[in-house]
Design an enzyme around this catalytic site. Structure first.
Site, PDB file in Angstrom:
ATOM      1  N   ASP A 264       0.753  -0.909   0.144  1.00 53.35           N
ATOM      2  CA  ASP A 264      -0.123  -0.015  -0.108  1.00 53.35           C
ATOM      3  C   ASP A 264       1.034   1.535  -0.034  1.00 53.35           C
ATOM      4  O   ASP A 264       1.811   1.749   1.207  1.00 53.35           O
ATOM      5  CB  ASP A 264      -1.045  -0.225   0.908  1.00 53.35           C
ATOM      6  CG  ASP A 264      -2.257  -0.854   1.293  1.00 53.35           C
ATOM      7  OD1 ASP A 264      -1.988  -2.176  -0.014  1.00 53.35           O
ATOM      8  OD2 ASP A 264      -2.653  -1.112   2.318  1.00 53.35           O
ATOM      9  N   GLY A 351      -6.582   5.166  -8.169  1.00 50.53           N
ATOM     10  CA  GLY A 351      -6.853   5.945  -9.916  1.00 50.53           C
ATOM     11  C   GLY A 351      -7.384   5.588 -11.033  1.00 50.53           C
ATOM     12  O   GLY A 351      -6.879   6.817 -11.272  1.00 50.53           O
ATOM     13  N   ASP A 423     -13.670  -3.949  -1.615  1.00 56.50           N
ATOM     14  CA  ASP A 423     -13.011  -3.419  -0.228  1.00 56.50           C
ATOM     15  C   ASP A 423     -14.055  -3.254   0.450  1.00 56.50           C
ATOM     16  O   ASP A 423     -15.286  -2.375   0.852  1.00 56.50           O
ATOM     17  CB  ASP A 423     -12.382  -1.372  -0.287  1.00 56.50           C
ATOM     18  CG  ASP A 423     -11.162  -1.722  -1.012  1.00 56.50           C
ATOM     19  OD1 ASP A 423      -9.963  -2.182  -0.660  1.00 56.50           O
ATOM     20  OD2 ASP A 423     -11.373  -0.708  -2.100  1.00 56.50           O
ATOM     21  N   ASN A 488     -10.857  -8.086  -0.816  1.00 58.45           N
ATOM     22  CA  ASN A 488      -9.915  -7.068   0.711  1.00 58.45           C
ATOM     23  C   ASN A 488     -10.804  -7.437   1.254  1.00 58.45           C
ATOM     24  O   ASN A 488     -12.486  -7.728   1.108  1.00 58.45           O
ATOM     25  CB  ASN A 488      -9.872  -6.530   0.578  1.00 58.45           C
ATOM     26  CG  ASN A 488      -8.893  -5.643  -0.300  1.00 58.45           C
ATOM     27  OD1 ASN A 488      -7.815  -5.952  -0.995  1.00 58.45           O
ATOM     28  ND2 ASN A 488      -8.410  -4.680  -1.704  1.00 58.45           N
TER      29      ASN A 488
HETATM   30  O1  1PR Z   1     -10.973   3.426  -5.372  1.00 56.57           O
HETATM   31  O2  1PR Z   1      -9.511   2.566  -7.615  1.00 56.57           O
HETATM   32  O3  1PR Z   1      -8.497   4.823  -6.390  1.00 56.57           O
HETATM   33  O4  1PR Z   1      -8.194   1.896  -5.200  1.00 56.57           O
HETATM   34  C1  1PR Z   1      -7.368   1.974  -4.161  1.00 56.57           C
HETATM   35  C2  1PR Z   1      -7.411   0.729  -3.546  1.00 56.57           C
HETATM   36  O5  1PR Z   1      -6.385   1.375  -2.712  1.00 56.57           O
HETATM   37  C3  1PR Z   1      -8.180  -0.169  -3.809  1.00 56.57           C
HETATM   38  O6  1PR Z   1      -7.123  -1.670  -4.132  1.00 56.57           O
HETATM   39  C4  1PR Z   1      -8.595   0.527  -1.808  1.00 56.57           C
HETATM   40  O7  1PR Z   1      -8.678  -1.337  -1.853  1.00 56.57           O
HETATM   41  C5  1PR Z   1      -6.897   0.770  -1.860  1.00 56.57           C
HETATM   42  N1  1PR Z   1      -7.081   1.565  -0.604  1.00 56.57           N
HETATM   43  C6  1PR Z   1      -7.483   2.969  -0.175  1.00 56.57           C
HETATM   44  N2  1PR Z   1      -6.932   2.823   1.588  1.00 56.57           N
HETATM   45  C7  1PR Z   1      -6.653   1.762   1.495  1.00 56.57           C
HETATM   46  C8  1PR Z   1      -6.298   2.275   2.782  1.00 56.57           C
HETATM   47  O8  1PR Z   1      -5.366   0.560   4.079  1.00 56.57           O
HETATM   48  N3  1PR Z   1      -6.164   2.648   3.517  1.00 56.57           N
HETATM   49  N4  1PR Z   1      -5.724   0.011   1.408  1.00 56.57           N
HETATM   50  C9  1PR Z   1      -6.372   1.055   0.140  1.00 56.57           C
HETATM   51  C10 1PR Z   1      -5.956  -1.276   0.658  1.00 56.57           C
HETATM   52  C11 1PR Z   1      -5.380  -3.260   1.522  1.00 56.57           C
HETATM   53  C12 1PR Z   1      -5.116  -4.330   1.180  1.00 56.57           C
HETATM   54  C13 1PR Z   1      -3.777  -5.453   2.364  1.00 56.57           C
HETATM   55  C14 1PR Z   1      -4.344  -6.702   2.118  1.00 56.57           C
HETATM   56  C15 1PR Z   1      -3.269  -6.949   3.375  1.00 56.57           C
HETATM   57  N5  1PR Z   1      -5.344  -1.991   1.816  1.00 56.57           N
HETATM   58  O9  1PR Z   1      -4.472  -3.753   0.092  1.00 56.57           O
HETATM   59  O10 1PR Z   1      -2.774  -5.241   2.112  1.00 56.57           O
HETATM   60  O11 1PR Z   1      -5.357  -5.690   3.758  1.00 56.57           O
HETATM   61  O12 1PR Z   1      -3.578  -6.249   4.672  1.00 56.57           O
HETATM   62  P1  1PR Z   1      -3.114  -7.577   5.754  1.00 56.57           P
HETATM   63  O13 1PR Z   1      -2.102  -8.953   5.269  1.00 56.57           O
HETATM   64  O14 1PR Z   1      -1.870  -6.992   6.629  1.00 56.57           O
HETATM   65  O15 1PR Z   1      -4.439  -7.815   6.671  1.00 56.57           O
HETATM   66  P2  1PR Z   1      -9.026   3.505  -6.101  1.00 56.57           P
END
Ligand code: 1PR
Length: 569
Positions: A264, A351, A423, A488
Site C-alpha cells: 500500500d 486512481g 473493499d 480485500n
Molecule cells: O478506489 O480505484 O482509487 O483504488 C484504491 C485502492 O487502494 C483499492 O485497491 C483499495 O483497496 C486500496 N486502499 C485504499 N485505502 C486503503 C487503506 O488501507 N487505507 N488499501 C487501501 C487497501 C488492503 C490491502 C492490504 C490487505 C492485506 N489495503 O491492500 O494490503 O488488506 O493487509 P494485511 O495482510 O496486513 O491484513 P481506487
C-alpha cells in the site's frame, strides 16, 4: 540447431529467404549482443525489454519488414487479442517477412500470443486465421470444467523431449496468463516441446529447429524464465552448463496457489512516497504524532519480495482516488524502477478512472491505464470506479454500456490485465429478509447476536459504503470483462487473525475468474485454510511480510507440506 533432436526447417527442405550474410558475419564477429524485437504496438512490452537487458543484450526494434528479414535473432512478444494482432501484422506489412523468417529456420522466439499466432487460427474474436505454420486451432479454456479462467499463475511443464531451451529450467514452474490455448495433436506433435495441465493438456512450448515459442511468459517467470531467455539468446553458453538439480522432490504438482505481496503506497506528510499499512484501512500512527506509518521504500521492498519468492507484487496507490494518477509521477517512476529488477507480475491499483484535469483536459481510463502499462505494470487494479460501473450495470438490468473503464481496458489489453479490487465491510442482520442483499449464515455472529451478514462494497478506500454487495459486484465486473478479483476485507485488514473465509467462499463460488483472498493473514496456516476452504486462486498479505513476521518461504513450505501446490523456486 539449438541442442534439439528435432529436424530444422532447413533440414526439412524449406529454402531460406535471401538475406544479407554480411550483416550476420559483421555483428557476430564484433560480439554485439543485439536481439531484434517485434513490437507491433499493441501493449506493454516493457517487461520483456527489461528482461532482455537484464540478460546483457541490447534491443533493435522492428521498424520495417526488412528489419525482420535481417534480424540475427527475433523475439515476438504477442500482446492483446488474436484478431487485432493479425490485422496489425498485416497492416504493417510484416506477415510475409515473419513467415519466411520462421520457415527459413532463423532464430525466433514467440511469447504467449506470439506462440498462438503461429497456429492455423483461433476462435478468439469470433474466429481468425493465424500464420498457419503449426497445425491446429487455438480455443478458449472450457469454463464448464470448474477451473477459473483465465489460467493465471505458475504451472509445471511436461517436457516431451530434451532441448537446450528448457535445459536450465529443471522442475521449476513458469508463469502463464491466458484464456485461450492450443491443444497437442498428432498433426502438431513434431512442434510440441512441452505441455502443461489445466483441465487437460495444452501446448506450453513449441520448437522446430531454431523456432521456439512459449505460452508462458519467460520475462515474468522469475529466475527460471530468465534462464529460458538466456538459453535462446546464448544457446552455446547454456549447453555447456550442468543440468540443474531437482528442487521439487515429491511436491504437489500443477498450477500453484499464488502468494502475493502487497504494498500500500501513499505520500507521507513530508511528501515522500512510502509503503504504509493500517488496521482496518487506518494507516496513521495512533500515537500523538498521527503520522502515516512508514514501512519502507516501494522499489526496495518490491525487490526484496521478488528475491524472497513472492509470486506477484501488487502496488496500491491508496490515495489514488483523490489524486490524478498521471500527475503522480513518483508512482509511475516506482513502477519503472521496480520493473527493471522484478521479474514476476506487477499489478498497480489506485486512481484508475477517467479524469479531467485543472486545464479541462480529459483523460480516459484507458489512457490512465496505458500509462501504467507503459511504466511496467502487467495488470491494473480498479477499485472505486468498478463499484460505480457495477451500479450502472445493475441499474440497467445487467446491460453493458460499453464505455466503463473495465470494458475499455479489457477490450484493448485483455481480461487478464484487469483486476477489480473490492473493499467490503461486513453488515450484520438478524434475518435474511432484513436486507435485499444476499446474506450468509455466519459462524461469527454480530455484536447483537445477529446470525446473518452480507458484505457492503465501499469506495474511496472504505470511506463511503454503497448499496451493492461483494458478490453482486464480483459477478457484475466478471461480466463487464474483469479477469481477476482482489478481494480485500476491511474488518480483517491488519488484524492477523486470518482471512474472512465466509466472504472468500461466497465470492469465489459465485464467479469463474480467479479470486485473490486478501486481508488478515497472520500465520502460514491462514494461507492453507483459505485454500482448503474456498476456491481462492491466490492469497495476498502485507503486514506480516513488511514486519518480517512470516517469511514468504515459510508460507510456501507450509502449503506444500499440506498438499497445496506452491512455487518454491
Ligand atoms: O478506489 O480505484 O482509487 O483504488 C484504491 C485502492 O487502494 C483499492 O485497491 C483499495 O483497496 C486500496 N486502499 C485504499 N485505502 C486503503 C487503506 O488501507 N487505507 N488499501 C487501501 C487497501 C488492503 C490491502 C492490504 C490487505 C492485506 N489495503 O491492500 O494490503 O488488506 O493487509 P494485511 O495482510 O496486513 O491484513 P481506487
Amino acid at each position: 540447431m539449438q541442442g534439439s533432436a528435432q529436424p530444422s526447417i532447413r533440414q526439412l527442405g524449406v529454402a531460406a529467404p535471401c538475406r544479407s550474410r554480411r550483416s550476420l558475419v559483421c555483428r557476430a564477429a564484433s560480439g554485439v549482443k543485439e536481439v531484434t524485437l517485434l513490437d507491433y504496438g499493441a501493449g506493454n512490452v516493457r517487461s520483456i525489454r527489461n528482461a532482455i537487458k537484464h540478460c546483457g543484450w541490447t534491443i533493435k526494434d522492428v521498424k520495417s519488414a526488412a528489419d525482420i528479414t535481417s534480424a540475427d535473432k527475433l523475439i515476438f512478444p504477442g500482446v492483446g487479442a488474436f484478431g487485432a494482432a493479425m490485422e496489425s501484422l498485416e497492416q504493417q506489412g510484416y506477415t510475409q517477412a515473419l513467415k519466411e523468417y520462421i520457415k527459413a529456420d532463423r532464430p525466433f522466439f514467440g511469447i504467449c500470443l506470439g506462440m498462438q499466432l503461429l497456429f492455423d487460427g483461433s476462435e478468439e474474436n469470433g474466429g481468425c486465421e493465424g500464420l498457419g505454420l503449426i497445425p491446429g486451432q487455438v480455443t478458449h479454456f472450457d469454463k464448464s470444467k470448474g477451473l477459473p479462467v483465465p489460467h493465471i499463475g505458475w504451472n509445471d511443464l511436461i517436457q516431451k523431449h530434451p532441448s537446450t531451451l528448457l535445459s536450465t529450467v529443471g522442475d521449476r514452474r513458469v508463469y502463464f496468463v491466458h484464456s485461450y490455448h492450443a491443444t497437442p495433436s498428432p498433426e502438431n506433435a513434431e512442434w510440441v516441446l512441452a505441455t502443461a495441465e489445466y483441465g487437460g493438456e495444452f501446448v506450453a512450448v513449441v520448437q522446430r529447429g531454431n523456432a521456439y515459442a512459449t505460452q508462458f511468459h519467460p520475462e515474468k517467470s522469475g529466475a527460471a524464465g530468465l534462464d529460458v531467455l538466456r538459453s535462446f539468446l546464448e544457446p552455446e553458453v547454456v549447453a555447456a552448463r550442468p543440468a540443474p538439480e531437482a528442487t521439487s522432490n515429491g511436491r504437489p504438482r500443477g498450477l500453484a496457489k499464488r502468494v502475493i505481496a502487497c504494498l500500500d503506497v501513499r505520500a507521507n506528510d513530508n511528501g515522500d512516497l512510502v509503503v504504509t499499512k493500517g488496521d482496518q484501512y487506518d494507516v496513521r500512527e495512533t500515537a500523538s504524532t498521527g503520522e502515516v506509518r512508514n514501512l519502507g521504500k516501494p522499489v526496495e521492498l518490491a525487490g526484496r519480495y521478488f528475491d524472497e519468492g513472492a509470486d506477484e507484487v501488487t502496488f496500491l496507490n491508496i490515495t489514488g482516488f483523490r489524486d490524478f494518477p498521471l500527475g503522480d509521477l513518483p508512482m509511475l517512476e516506482v513502477l519503472r524502477q521496480a520493473s527493471k529488477g522484478v521479474f514476476v507480475p506487477l499489478t498497480v491499483g489506485g486512481g484508475i478512472r477517467e479524469f479531467t484535469d485543472g486545464s479541462g483536459k480529459h483523460y480516459s481510463a484507458l489512457q490512465v491505464a496505458a500509462e501504467y502499462f507503459r511504466s511496467g505494470a502487467d495488470k491494473v487494479s480498479i477499485g472505486s470506479d468498478a463499484v460505480y460501473a457495477a451500479e450502472e450495470y445493475l441499474a440497467n438490468g445487467g446491460k453493458k454500456a460499453g464505455g466503463t473503464a473495465i470494458e475499455q481496458i479489457s477490450r484493448v489489453y485483455g481480461a487478464q490485465a484487469v483486476v477489480v479490487s473490492i473493499d467490503p465491510r461486513r453488515v450484520y442482520v438478524a434475518a435474511p429478509g432484513d436486507t435485499e442483499h444476499l446474506t450468509v449464515k455466519t459462524s461469527k455472529p454480530g455484536p447483537n447476536g445477529e446470525q446473518y451478514c452480507w458484505w457492503q462494497c465501499t469506495v474511496m478506500g472504505g470511506r463511503e459504503g454503497r448499496d451493492v454487495d461483494a458478490v453482486q459486484l464480483a459477478k457484475a465486473v466478471e461480466d463487464l470483462g474483469a479477469g481477476e478479483i482482489l478481494l480485500n476485507c476491511i474488518d480483517n485488514d491488519g488484524a492477523g487473525q486470518g482471512f474472512d473465509i465466509e466472504l472468500v467462499d461466497a465470492v469465489s463460488s459465485a464467479v469463474t475468474i480467479p479470486v485473490i483472498a486478501s486481508s488478515g493473514a497472520g500465520t502460514p496456516e491462514h494461507f492453507s485454510e483459505v485454500f482448503q476452504k474456498t476456491k481462492a486462486a491466490a492469497a495476498l498479505a502485507a503486514g506480516i511480510f513488511h514486519r518480517r513476521e512470516v517469511p514468504i518461504t515459510a508460507v510456501k513450505e507450509h502449503l506444500n507440506s499440506s498438499g497445496i501446490p506452491a512455487r518454491t523456486a
